[in-house]
Design an enzyme around this catalytic site. Structure first.
Site, PDB file in Angstrom:
ATOM      1  N   TYR A 136      -9.215   5.357   7.955  1.00 46.26           N
ATOM      2  CA  TYR A 136      -9.369   5.633   9.395  1.00 46.26           C
ATOM      3  C   TYR A 136     -10.349   6.793   9.519  1.00 46.26           C
ATOM      4  O   TYR A 136     -10.098   7.865   8.980  1.00 46.26           O
ATOM      5  CB  TYR A 136      -8.049   6.073  10.010  1.00 46.26           C
ATOM      6  CG  TYR A 136      -6.964   5.021  10.103  1.00 46.26           C
ATOM      7  CD1 TYR A 136      -6.138   4.737   9.016  1.00 46.26           C
ATOM      8  CD2 TYR A 136      -6.732   4.337  11.293  1.00 46.26           C
ATOM      9  CE1 TYR A 136      -5.122   3.799   9.115  1.00 46.26           C
ATOM     10  CE2 TYR A 136      -5.708   3.396  11.400  1.00 46.26           C
ATOM     11  CZ  TYR A 136      -4.912   3.135  10.313  1.00 46.26           C
ATOM     12  OH  TYR A 136      -3.908   2.208  10.414  1.00 46.26           O
ATOM     13  N   LYS A 161       1.218  -0.319  15.122  1.00 53.30           N
ATOM     14  CA  LYS A 161       2.620  -0.427  15.514  1.00 53.30           C
ATOM     15  C   LYS A 161       2.965  -1.638  16.394  1.00 53.30           C
ATOM     16  O   LYS A 161       4.140  -1.971  16.552  1.00 53.30           O
ATOM     17  CB  LYS A 161       3.046   0.845  16.273  1.00 53.30           C
ATOM     18  CG  LYS A 161       3.116   2.088  15.401  1.00 53.30           C
ATOM     19  CD  LYS A 161       4.345   2.064  14.510  1.00 53.30           C
ATOM     20  CE  LYS A 161       4.269   3.037  13.376  1.00 53.30           C
ATOM     21  NZ  LYS A 161       4.159   2.399  12.049  1.00 53.30           N
ATOM     22  N   HIS A 180       0.831  -1.202   0.000  1.00 54.83           N
ATOM     23  CA  HIS A 180       0.000   0.000   0.000  1.00 54.83           C
ATOM     24  C   HIS A 180       0.869   1.255   0.000  1.00 54.83           C
ATOM     25  O   HIS A 180       1.751   1.405   0.825  1.00 54.83           O
ATOM     26  CB  HIS A 180      -0.921   0.016   1.225  1.00 54.83           C
ATOM     27  CG  HIS A 180      -2.135  -0.843   1.043  1.00 54.83           C
ATOM     28  ND1 HIS A 180      -3.272  -0.704   1.794  1.00 54.83           N
ATOM     29  CD2 HIS A 180      -2.385  -1.853   0.171  1.00 54.83           C
ATOM     30  CE1 HIS A 180      -4.182  -1.580   1.409  1.00 54.83           C
ATOM     31  NE2 HIS A 180      -3.664  -2.300   0.430  1.00 54.83           N
ATOM     32  N   PRO A 187      -3.888   0.136  18.970  1.00 53.28           N
ATOM     33  CA  PRO A 187      -3.657  -0.319  17.588  1.00 53.28           C
ATOM     34  C   PRO A 187      -3.805   0.772  16.519  1.00 53.28           C
ATOM     35  O   PRO A 187      -3.514   0.516  15.354  1.00 53.28           O
ATOM     36  CB  PRO A 187      -4.711  -1.413  17.387  1.00 53.28           C
ATOM     37  CG  PRO A 187      -5.748  -1.155  18.404  1.00 53.28           C
ATOM     38  CD  PRO A 187      -5.070  -0.519  19.571  1.00 53.28           C
ATOM     39  N   TYR A 224       4.158   6.402  10.106  1.00 58.49           N
ATOM     40  CA  TYR A 224       3.298   5.279   9.737  1.00 58.49           C
ATOM     41  C   TYR A 224       4.089   4.185   9.006  1.00 58.49           C
ATOM     42  O   TYR A 224       3.887   2.989   9.249  1.00 58.49           O
ATOM     43  CB  TYR A 224       2.122   5.761   8.875  1.00 58.49           C
ATOM     44  CG  TYR A 224       1.012   4.734   8.759  1.00 58.49           C
ATOM     45  CD1 TYR A 224       0.027   4.638   9.729  1.00 58.49           C
ATOM     46  CD2 TYR A 224       0.976   3.857   7.671  1.00 58.49           C
ATOM     47  CE1 TYR A 224      -0.982   3.683   9.637  1.00 58.49           C
ATOM     48  CE2 TYR A 224      -0.036   2.900   7.566  1.00 58.49           C
ATOM     49  CZ  TYR A 224      -1.008   2.820   8.557  1.00 58.49           C
ATOM     50  OH  TYR A 224      -2.002   1.867   8.465  1.00 58.49           O
TER      51      TYR A 224
HETATM   52  P1  RFL Z   1       1.885 -12.239  21.556  1.00 57.24           P
HETATM   53  O1  RFL Z   1       1.413 -12.289  20.181  1.00 57.24           O
HETATM   54  O2  RFL Z   1       0.926 -11.890  22.632  1.00 57.24           O
HETATM   55  O3  RFL Z   1       2.551 -13.640  21.869  1.00 57.24           O
HETATM   56  C1  RFL Z   1       2.942 -14.022  23.173  1.00 57.24           C
HETATM   57  C2  RFL Z   1       2.879 -15.523  23.271  1.00 57.24           C
HETATM   58  O4  RFL Z   1       3.323 -15.923  24.564  1.00 57.24           O
HETATM   59  C3  RFL Z   1       2.455 -16.932  25.055  1.00 57.24           C
HETATM   60  N1  RFL Z   1       2.515 -16.962  26.530  1.00 57.24           N
HETATM   61  C4  RFL Z   1       3.213 -17.866  27.244  1.00 57.24           C
HETATM   62  N2  RFL Z   1       3.984 -18.890  26.862  1.00 57.24           N
HETATM   63  C5  RFL Z   1       4.569 -19.626  27.838  1.00 57.24           C
HETATM   64  N3  RFL Z   1       4.383 -19.389  29.163  1.00 57.24           N
HETATM   65  C6  RFL Z   1       3.613 -18.366  29.586  1.00 57.24           C
HETATM   66  N4  RFL Z   1       3.435 -18.137  30.892  1.00 57.24           N
HETATM   67  C7  RFL Z   1       2.990 -17.538  28.608  1.00 57.24           C
HETATM   68  N5  RFL Z   1       2.185 -16.473  28.649  1.00 57.24           N
HETATM   69  C8  RFL Z   1       1.904 -16.124  27.398  1.00 57.24           C
HETATM   70  C9  RFL Z   1       1.092 -16.540  24.523  1.00 57.24           C
HETATM   71  O5  RFL Z   1       0.195 -17.651  24.493  1.00 57.24           O
HETATM   72  C10 RFL Z   1       1.461 -16.043  23.142  1.00 57.24           C
HETATM   73  O6  RFL Z   1       1.417 -17.072  22.161  1.00 57.24           O
HETATM   74  O7  RFL Z   1       3.113 -11.199  21.717  1.00 57.24           O
HETATM   75  P2  RFL Z   1       4.295 -10.808  20.668  1.00 57.24           P
HETATM   76  O8  RFL Z   1       4.926 -12.014  20.083  1.00 57.24           O
HETATM   77  O9  RFL Z   1       5.115  -9.816  21.405  1.00 57.24           O
HETATM   78  O10 RFL Z   1       3.547 -10.081  19.457  1.00 57.24           O
HETATM   79  C11 RFL Z   1       2.961  -8.829  19.630  1.00 57.24           C
HETATM   80  C12 RFL Z   1       1.719  -8.712  18.774  1.00 57.24           C
HETATM   81  O11 RFL Z   1       0.935  -9.871  18.908  1.00 57.24           O
HETATM   82  C13 RFL Z   1       0.902  -7.503  19.201  1.00 57.24           C
HETATM   83  O12 RFL Z   1       1.713  -6.369  19.384  1.00 57.24           O
HETATM   84  C14 RFL Z   1      -0.169  -7.103  18.200  1.00 57.24           C
HETATM   85  O13 RFL Z   1      -0.969  -8.158  17.785  1.00 57.24           O
HETATM   86  C15 RFL Z   1      -1.022  -6.041  18.899  1.00 57.24           C
HETATM   87  N6  RFL Z   1      -2.319  -5.938  18.307  1.00 57.24           N
HETATM   88  C16 RFL Z   1      -2.411  -5.277  17.147  1.00 57.24           C
HETATM   89  N7  RFL Z   1      -1.292  -4.680  16.646  1.00 57.24           N
HETATM   90  C17 RFL Z   1      -1.351  -4.026  15.490  1.00 57.24           C
HETATM   91  O14 RFL Z   1      -0.324  -3.500  15.039  1.00 57.24           O
HETATM   92  N8  RFL Z   1      -2.566  -3.955  14.811  1.00 57.24           N
HETATM   93  C18 RFL Z   1      -3.702  -4.569  15.291  1.00 57.24           C
HETATM   94  O15 RFL Z   1      -4.732  -4.523  14.673  1.00 57.24           O
HETATM   95  C19 RFL Z   1      -3.654  -5.241  16.487  1.00 57.24           C
HETATM   96  N9  RFL Z   1      -4.763  -5.847  16.995  1.00 57.24           N
HETATM   97  C20 RFL Z   1      -3.451  -6.566  18.885  1.00 57.24           C
HETATM   98  C21 RFL Z   1      -4.670  -6.514  18.185  1.00 57.24           C
HETATM   99  C22 RFL Z   1      -3.392  -7.220  20.119  1.00 57.24           C
HETATM  100  C23 RFL Z   1      -4.504  -7.805  20.695  1.00 57.24           C
HETATM  101  N10 RFL Z   1      -4.389  -8.398  22.013  1.00 57.24           N
HETATM  102  C24 RFL Z   1      -3.094  -8.518  22.646  1.00 57.24           C
HETATM  103  C25 RFL Z   1      -5.421  -8.753  22.844  1.00 57.24           C
HETATM  104  C26 RFL Z   1      -5.786  -7.147  18.725  1.00 57.24           C
HETATM  105  C27 RFL Z   1      -5.728  -7.789  19.958  1.00 57.24           C
HETATM  106  C28 RFL Z   1      -6.985  -8.453  20.446  1.00 57.24           C
HETATM  107  C1  PHB Z   2      -5.860  -4.463  10.962  1.00 55.78           C
HETATM  108  O1  PHB Z   2      -5.961  -4.700   9.746  1.00 55.78           O
HETATM  109  O2  PHB Z   2      -6.153  -5.312  11.802  1.00 55.78           O
HETATM  110  C2  PHB Z   2      -5.385  -3.128  11.403  1.00 55.78           C
HETATM  111  C3  PHB Z   2      -4.915  -2.230  10.469  1.00 55.78           C
HETATM  112  C4  PHB Z   2      -4.484  -0.984  10.886  1.00 55.78           C
HETATM  113  C5  PHB Z   2      -4.506  -0.654  12.216  1.00 55.78           C
HETATM  114  C6  PHB Z   2      -4.967  -1.560  13.155  1.00 55.78           C
HETATM  115  C7  PHB Z   2      -5.418  -2.800  12.746  1.00 55.78           C
HETATM  116  O3  PHB Z   2      -4.084   0.581  12.608  1.00 55.78           O
END
Ligand code: RFL
Ligand code: PHB
Length: 390
Positions: free
Chosen positions: A201, A297, A72, A293, A385
């Protein structure tokens, strides 16, 4: 059991670090509390910065990303009906972002690790960190009904916000910074083509909305909801009605509805724990910091932490230098705080905050007008971004 680096958590941070280490000949074991299918069922981020795309290539998992990722060049901001395109490529000197779901990244990393013959240990219970302040750290856990002990040189805490690693550090050694926002995002995934070619957005008087996507045939939508809202209260129809109301007519009319594949609410939070290193324990990704989110980032910060940590560990084993390990926390935090600032700023610009006199809304309007009129403002949003340099 013995390894060089014990990795806690098989999310994107843990799997990516493991893959880079394995390819550099550094032995590692990943312990994950959940099953692989559970990890793969979590729908989260979707926007990858170029730095993360490059790192995935370096880890040998760039092939499907190249084939299926959507590049994009820009995104749109909608403000009470008006649309403004941020031309990322032009404003950032040629940089772009790639749309590729976190689920797909995780999938590719799991497959690559499987191909190396060293799958993560899933469903590891009672993972406990020991002696990371000394020279010989250990991790104990239970798997398949047996208690195991893993000796290692270093522990990488990649276990997310609710993980055990950060909680293993004495509280007086941690400085925590936090903002909780008075709302969450209700997200819906649907197998229908996206409403627009690029992300939209939207700031609307009824609240924030976002049109995102996973592919040419799969859309991801979000709307701002009160913190206490429950997903059971939202039928798919109610979600789409509310989404359309918050979008400029041309975008809203193009939203194609269908049965949701997934629907969930995520609270919004800013959080940083400092430092990111305690002796031989290094925190990376959500274990150390959370961003709302809005700036896309979270996943990208997990990747930049892994970049710094991998370089530091390689330097330790290959060059016998600990300079990178000693600098890790400061280097990572410098980038983390800039992404925290940007995510907080985007969140403030785009959401509806409870307030009495409308001062905040006037500021939002002024900010949006400034963005549409000033190239300098456009450059600022674009360079953040697409991702600041590592
Ligand atoms: P993760 O992905 O949370 O992975 C951590 C892993 O550790 C495991 N774990 C354990 N394992 C062993 N022993 C324990 N005691 C443990 N406790 C936990 C968990 O099961 C898991 O598999 O962290 P990581 O790798 O740092 O990755 C970070 C990303 O996942 C996170 O920053 C993003 O997904 C945040 N986030 C979003 N970021 C975006 O940029 N755009 C988004 O749209 C977006 N949507 C989200 C999100 C995070 C969410 N969370 C945390 C609830 C939506 C949600 C719902
Ligand atoms: C997503 O596609 O899940 C998404 C994209 C942009 C954002 C947050 C989430 O800022």
């Amino acid at each position: 059991m013995r390894t060089q680096v014990a990795i806690i958590g098989a999310g994107p941070a843990g799997l990516l670090l493991g893959q880079l280490l394995s390819r550099a000949g550094i032995d590692n074991v990943i312990l994950e509390r959940r099953s692989a299918s559970y990890v793969l069922s979590r729908i989260r981020a979707g926007v990858l910065e170029q730095g993360m795309v490059d790192l995935l290539h370096e880890a040998g998992v760039g092939e499907r990303l190249d084939r299926e990722g959507l590049v994009h060049d820009g995104f749109a901001l909608a403000f009470r009906g008006a649309l403004h395109r941020v031309d990322l490529k032009e404003l950032s000197g040629g940089k772009t972002v790639t749309i590729y779901g976190q689920t797909e990244v995780t999938h590719d990393l799991i497959d690559a690790r499987q191909a190396l013959g060293r799958p993560a240990i899933y469903e590891a219970e009672d993972v406990t960190l020991h002696d990371f302040n000394g020279a010989s750290p250990r991790v104990t856990f239970r798997a398949n009904g047996r208690t195991e002990e893993l000796h290692c040189d270093f522990i990488a805490g990649c276990d997310g916000y609710h993980g055990v690693s950060r909680r293993s550090v004495p509280t007086d050694a941690l400085h925590v910074f936090e903002r909780v926002y008075p709302f969450g995002w209700l997200g819906l995934l649907v197998d229908r083509p996206p409403a627009a070619h690029e992300l939209v957005y939207a700031n609307h008087e009824r609240g924030f909305a976002l049109c995102s996507m996973r592919s040419a045939g799969r859309s991801r939508y979000y709307i701002q909801v009160p913190l206490a809202e429950r997903v059971e209260n939202w039928s798919d129809d109610a979600f789409f009605d509310e989404l359309r109301r918050r979008l400029p007519a041309a975008v809203g009319d193009a939203v194609m509805t269908g049965p949701s594949l997934e629907k969930s609410i995520a609270p919004l939070r800013s959080f940083v724990a400092e430092p990111m290193r305690f002796g031989r324990l290094f925190l990376a990704g959500d274990a150390a910091h959370i961003v709302p989110p809005t700036g896309a980032k979270g996943l990208n910060l997990a990747a930049s932490d892994v970049r710094y940590l991998f370089d530091a560990l390689r330097e330790h084993y290959r060059d016998r230098s600990d300079a990178g390990l000693d600098a890790y926390s400061a280097r990572a935090l410098a980038r983390v705080w800039k992404a925290e600032r940007f995510s907080w700023w985007m969140t403030n610009l785009l959401h509806r905050f409870p307030e009495k006199d409308g001062f905040g809304q006037r500021i939002q309007q002024a900010e949006f007008d400034y963005l549409t009129q000033s190239r300098a403002a456009g450059i600022t949003i674009a360079e953040n971004y697409v991702g600041l340099p590592y």
